[in-house]
Design an enzyme around this catalytic site. Structure first.
Site, mmCIF file in Angstrom:
data_model
loop_
_atom_site.group_PDB
_atom_site.id
_atom_site.type_symbol
_atom_site.label_atom_id
_atom_site.label_comp_id
_atom_site.label_asym_id
_atom_site.label_seq_id
_atom_site.Cartn_x
_atom_site.Cartn_y
_atom_site.Cartn_z
ATOM 1 C CB VAL A 1 55.847 -86.808 3.335
ATOM 2 C CG1 VAL A 1 56.422 -86.419 1.977
ATOM 3 C CG2 VAL A 1 54.647 -87.733 3.154
ATOM 4 C CB CYS A 2 59.040 -83.782 6.544
ATOM 5 S SG CYS A 2 57.501 -82.849 6.420
ATOM 6 N N PRO A 3 60.915 -86.335 6.268
ATOM 7 C CG PRO A 3 60.829 -88.173 7.721
ATOM 8 C CD PRO A 3 60.058 -86.956 7.282
ATOM 9 C CG LEU B 1 63.883 -82.405 4.934
ATOM 10 C CD1 LEU B 1 64.000 -81.937 6.372
ATOM 11 C CD2 LEU B 1 63.943 -81.238 3.976
#
Length: 187
Positions: free
Chosen positions: A46-48, A51
């Protein structure tokens, strides 16, 4: 205890931005609006997406006088490696702070102690270094950076217009409220 209305606590950390390493402290959050976006870890799922979405709004945020800082408990070296290997993260121009000591994550009360990772936390900080908004979501729930824009505009409006508040779903240029005894029970 709520962090709203509190000043960012002292820290010193290494960060990565545009191919360079730099040092960041709480002093960086003064003199301008700041968004601090915590996420669990580099090289995840999920993080990329978050960001990259934040990067897609970066120009708009800069126009609003906002600097963006992403933070995870990874090192600044890991941020550099992720930036070099991920198509989504290679687009990121804002500052990526490493927090392997967990000081910043603890200061913002987002550290998951048992895992050594940060929750998904977003903080809007005013030019005095005071936290004005906090959003924390579970690890599997990605954030939408476009929603952040409206919150920042509302925070800036309230700061620049003492005595006025922004109602639900307020949009820039929309009607605000002036709290008073006359409004009690009439909304």
């Amino acid at each position: 205890m709520s962090l709203i209305g509190t000043e960012v606590l002292p820290f010193k950390a290494q960060a990565f931005q545009k191919g360079k390493f730099l040092e960041v402290t709480e002093a960086n959050f003064k003199g301008q609006w700041s968004v601090v976006c915590f996420y669990p870890a580099d090289f995840t799922f999920v993080c990329p997406t978050e960001l990259e979405d934040l990067q897609n709004q970066y120009a708009t945020l800069k126009e609003l006088g906002v600097e963006v800082y992403s933070v995870s408990t990874d090192t600044h070296f890991t941020h550099k490696a992720w930036h070099a290997s991920s198509e989504a993260i290679s687009k990121v121009e804002y500052i990526m702070i490493g927090d392997p000591s967990h000081v910043i994550s603890r200061n913002f009360d987002v550290l998951i102690e048992a895992e050594g990772l940060a929750d998904r936390g977003t903080f809007i900080i005013d030019p005095d270094g005071v936290i004005q908004a906090v959003e924390i979501t579970a690890g599997g729930i990605g954030r939408d950076a476009s929603a952040l824009i409206n919150k920042i505009k509302a925070a800036q409006y309230v700061r620049n217009n003492p005595g006025e508040v922004c109602p639900a779903k307020w949009q820039e240029g929309g009607k605000t409220l002036k709290p008073s005894l006359d409004l009690v029970g009439k909304i």
